[in-house]
Design a protein around this motif. Structure first.
Motif, mmCIF file in Angstrom:
data_model
loop_
_atom_site.group_PDB
_atom_site.id
_atom_site.type_symbol
_atom_site.label_atom_id
_atom_site.label_comp_id
_atom_site.label_asym_id
_atom_site.label_seq_id
_atom_site.Cartn_x
_atom_site.Cartn_y
_atom_site.Cartn_z
ATOM 1 N N THR B 42 -20.934 23.413 30.711
ATOM 2 C CA THR B 42 -21.427 22.311 30.103
ATOM 3 C C THR B 42 -21.111 22.007 28.741
ATOM 4 N N ARG B 43 -21.552 23.041 28.161
ATOM 5 C CA ARG B 43 -21.154 22.996 26.587
ATOM 6 C C ARG B 43 -19.511 22.679 26.328
ATOM 7 N N ASP B 44 -18.856 23.216 27.040
ATOM 8 C CA ASP B 44 -17.521 22.990 26.924
ATOM 9 C C ASP B 44 -16.979 21.489 27.130
ATOM 10 N N ARG B 45 -17.524 21.064 28.155
ATOM 11 C CA ARG B 45 -17.369 19.779 28.627
ATOM 12 C C ARG B 45 -17.725 18.835 27.415
ATOM 13 N N VAL B 46 -18.914 19.044 27.047
ATOM 14 C CA VAL B 46 -19.399 18.123 25.914
ATOM 15 C C VAL B 46 -18.319 18.071 24.968
ATOM 16 N N LEU B 47 -18.101 19.527 24.337
ATOM 17 C CA LEU B 47 -17.120 19.494 23.363
ATOM 18 C C LEU B 47 -15.752 18.975 23.307
ATOM 19 N N ALA B 48 -15.315 19.174 24.557
ATOM 20 C CA ALA B 48 -14.074 18.539 25.074
ATOM 21 C C ALA B 48 -14.099 17.029 24.764
ATOM 22 N N ALA B 49 -15.069 16.537 25.406
ATOM 23 C CA ALA B 49 -15.235 15.033 25.125
ATOM 24 C C ALA B 49 -15.391 14.485 23.856
ATOM 25 N N ALA B 50 -16.199 15.243 23.093
ATOM 26 C CA ALA B 50 -16.381 14.729 21.653
ATOM 27 C C ALA B 50 -15.155 14.865 21.036
ATOM 28 N N GLU B 51 -14.240 15.711 21.206
ATOM 29 C CA GLU B 51 -13.222 15.972 20.792
ATOM 30 C C GLU B 51 -12.125 14.809 20.886
ATOM 31 N N ARG B 52 -12.132 14.622 22.324
ATOM 32 C CA ARG B 52 -11.072 13.745 22.763
ATOM 33 C C ARG B 52 -11.544 12.147 22.143
ATOM 34 N N LEU B 53 -12.816 12.085 22.048
ATOM 35 C CA LEU B 53 -13.185 10.773 21.868
ATOM 36 C C LEU B 53 -13.096 10.660 20.121
ATOM 37 N N GLY B 54 -13.093 11.698 19.546
ATOM 38 C CA GLY B 54 -12.997 11.734 17.966
ATOM 39 C C GLY B 54 -14.408 11.384 17.469
ATOM 40 N N PHE B 55 -15.384 12.173 18.113
ATOM 41 C CA PHE B 55 -16.931 11.894 17.876
ATOM 42 C C PHE B 55 -16.946 12.558 16.423
ATOM 43 N N ARG B 56 -17.671 11.863 15.384
ATOM 44 C CA ARG B 56 -18.345 12.592 14.188
ATOM 45 C C ARG B 56 -19.658 12.037 14.064
ATOM 46 N N PRO B 57 -20.544 12.779 13.803
ATOM 47 C CA PRO B 57 -21.993 12.659 13.997
ATOM 48 C C PRO B 57 -22.260 11.650 12.754
ATOM 49 N N ASN B 58 -23.207 10.806 12.923
ATOM 50 C CA ASN B 58 -23.332 10.135 11.946
ATOM 51 C C ASN B 58 -24.684 10.634 10.830
ATOM 52 N N PRO B 59 -23.840 10.794 9.521
ATOM 53 C CA PRO B 59 -24.984 11.664 8.845
ATOM 54 C C PRO B 59 -26.118 10.827 8.410
ATOM 55 N N LEU B 60 -26.136 9.590 8.432
ATOM 56 C CA LEU B 60 -27.063 8.610 7.906
ATOM 57 C C LEU B 60 -28.440 8.933 8.820
ATOM 58 N N ALA B 61 -27.848 9.006 10.391
ATOM 59 C CA ALA B 61 -28.745 9.293 11.256
ATOM 60 C C ALA B 61 -29.478 10.783 11.234
ATOM 61 N N GLN B 62 -28.560 11.721 10.925
ATOM 62 C CA GLN B 62 -29.035 12.878 10.901
ATOM 63 C C GLN B 62 -29.935 13.188 9.700
ATOM 64 N N GLY B 63 -29.536 12.729 8.643
ATOM 65 C CA GLY B 63 -30.258 12.652 7.401
ATOM 66 C C GLY B 63 -31.679 11.964 7.511
ATOM 67 N N LEU B 64 -31.561 10.752 8.251
ATOM 68 C CA LEU B 64 -33.038 10.069 8.457
ATOM 69 C C LEU B 64 -33.903 11.035 9.168
#
Lengths: 345, 345
Positions: B42-64
């Motif tokens: 599962t983890r790998d599947r998610v990571l692969a998807a994130a990689e593929r889509l070029g996901f960057r977590p939004n630090p604003l949301a994280q910070g909020l």
DNA sequence: GTGAAAGCGCTAACAA
DNA sequence: TTGTTAGCGCTTTCAC
């Protein structure tokens, strides 16, 4: 220290304000943003509460909602050195006025670090990036298909479609030349930096073109060397040897000019009476410390920065600014080193 | 919202990643942050998807959510000049390593602007503020009871309980003196900046103390003047007149030293054979352009910045660092201007 | 092992 | 005129 609101150790949210003003959160928001219609009394009550509690809206939350961050990144490879700083200040000037804050990053001219910082900036959702440098040599861009606009200032991307703002080295050279011609000099030499620098070549070209227009050419060879005082000292000797009757020297930098000035003085040539001197950069500690103080070309770096910022803001606003290179005119700062020679007695 | 017509890559949210990996948002989050336990597949599947889509977590949301911003403000009154830049770079160095980004603000030494910027930084929820300056003179703090820690670097708050990191002007003066003594000089003059500058007074005190320890005192009067080459030229003449047998001159800045060097040369005193010369600042363009290249005191500005950043990080982390002033030792950079005189032949 | 739900602080719809 | 509600993108319980 005008506002008594300062000094709230704990963060105040709009919730607190709403509670204090005995209104709902939504109403508080509207009051604070001046939106919607509401009783003046209510609005005042909210504003008063906000003031009293020292409320500051959290831009993270605002940005999260608006999908904006009101930040841009400023990436330099110049270690914020002599050239990029004025550019930076100009940019900050233009951006700060627009409530945009600037993240600074120094890449130390290392592509790895640069890549790293650009990633970081994008992760932070900056709305644009300004790249500054120490040289005007074209350099590879920081990446293609970035999700935000990029402007190169005081440096230039090899990709011609990128927006670059650079100084007018050639115009600056011409400006110096025309000034010298106007003060009656005709045997004008040129001592400048390494030939591999685009900037050095352009300045020399500007000089030659202007002299050419007057039916003249540079006295002696154009001397390419280093960007140092030491080279200025040597170069002046070479020039005096090659063209003993030289009556003006245009230097590719203020540092070179200082070196030249020293040699001239030691060889018994008076500046500006016997030989007029023009530098380049208007680096004040150098230009003012020179004997005599140096007439020099100012690249208007601050203007470059301001312009870069304005281009970026336009691009962020979605206004097509049209890519390509913008050249910012140079100006001449007059000082003692080219004072018109008094009629000799 | 960004203009819909923009060709900019669309922002990828965790929602998109979750959808692509066919898991819930919560699971995606855990996978991306390596939290909780879950099937590797599962983890790998998610990571692969994130990689593929070029996901960057939004630090604003994280910070909020985290209540943090991972940003600090850097406020300078020096227009990011010669002194604050190395400090700044040092600070950025230390902070950048910790994933903290830096907002820069230039106050142009204007209290109004400063006030304004501090407000802005606080509104942006920076987690700390570094204030740098051009002088070490104590200055009013940027505010009391601010909600975040503040560190003064290369400047000092009048409030003794504030954290300030400053260079060791006195130690630097002593260092120069001891070096000159060690190379056999005994008649040591001092030409420096305006007496109203704490830095000038401290450097002079360091010199005097070190000379005193050797049973000596400065040759001639300590000459306070300006921070300029011009004053260096004048001061040297004054000194040569007052103490013709001077065999070393310690200068309060590299610029002054350059002026002194020029006068010495013109008066036929060789450097370092007849008179040794020590500057202050290690401002390379000045120190290296000098004839001969200048031995000079380096304040280790980068270290000041790094230390300031580290103090700030500690304070942010809640570690009590103890307020007060920290003094960063200076070091001596040896160059030609104090080369030990070879036995005369 | 996975998903649903709550909520960080704020704004903007829409209801009352 | 005011209050309520639904998110912005993310993390984190806590059920399942």
């Amino acid at each position: 220290m005008a506002s008594p609101s300062e000094g709230t150790a704990k963060t105040v949210t709009i919730r607190d304000v709403a509670a204090a003003a005995e209104v709902s959160i939504g109403t508080a928001s509207k009051a604070l943003n001046g939106r919607g219609r509401m009783r003046t009394e209510t609005r005042d009550r909210v504003l008063a509460a906000a003031e009293r509690l020292g409320f500051r809206p959290n831009p993270l939350a605002q940005g999260l909602l608006a999908g904006r961050t009101y930040t841009v990144g400023l990436v330099t490879g110049d270690s914020f050195g002599r050239f990029s700083i004025p550019v930076m200040l100009g940019a900050e000037d233009a951006l700060g006025a627009g409530k945009i804050s600037v993240f600074m990053c120094d890449t130390r001219d290392d592509p790895i670090r640069e890549r790293h910082y650009v990633e970081r900036l994008l992760a932070r959702r900056v709305e644009g990036i300004i790249v500054t440098g120490r040289r005007t040599e074209p350099r590879p861009g920081i990446g293609r298909d970035l999700p935000v606009p990029v402007v190169y200032a005081m440096t230039q991307s090899t990709d011609e479609s990128d927006v670059s703002i650079i100084p007018d080295d050639e115009g600056g050279g011409a400006l110096a030349a025309r000034h010298l011609l106007a003060t009656g000099r005709t045997r004008i030499g040129h001592v400048t930096g390494p030939h591999r620098f685009e900037a050095a070549r352009r300045r020399a070209r500007g000089l030659s073109t202007a002299l050419d227009a007057a039916g003249l050419e540079p006295a002696g060879e154009v001397l390419f060397g280093q960007w140092s005082e030491e080279w200025g000292r040597q170069g002046a000797d070479v020039l005096l040897h090659a063209a003993p009757d030289v009556d003006a020297i245009f230097c590719g930098s203020d540092q070179i000019a200082r070196g030249v000035a020293e040699t001239l003085r030691e060889r018994g040539r008076r500046v500006p009476e016997d030989v007029a001197l023009v530098g380049f950069d208007n680096w004040e500690p150098m230009a003012l410390g020179c004997r005599p103080p140096l007439t020099t070309v100012d690249m208007n770096l601050g203007e470059i920065g301001r312009l870069a910022a304005r281009h970026l803001l336009d691009a962020i606003a979605g206004t097509p600014t049209g890519g390509g290179v913008t050249i910012v005119p140079a100006s001449l700062v007059l000082r003692e080193s080219t004072r018109r020679a008094a009629p000799q007695g």
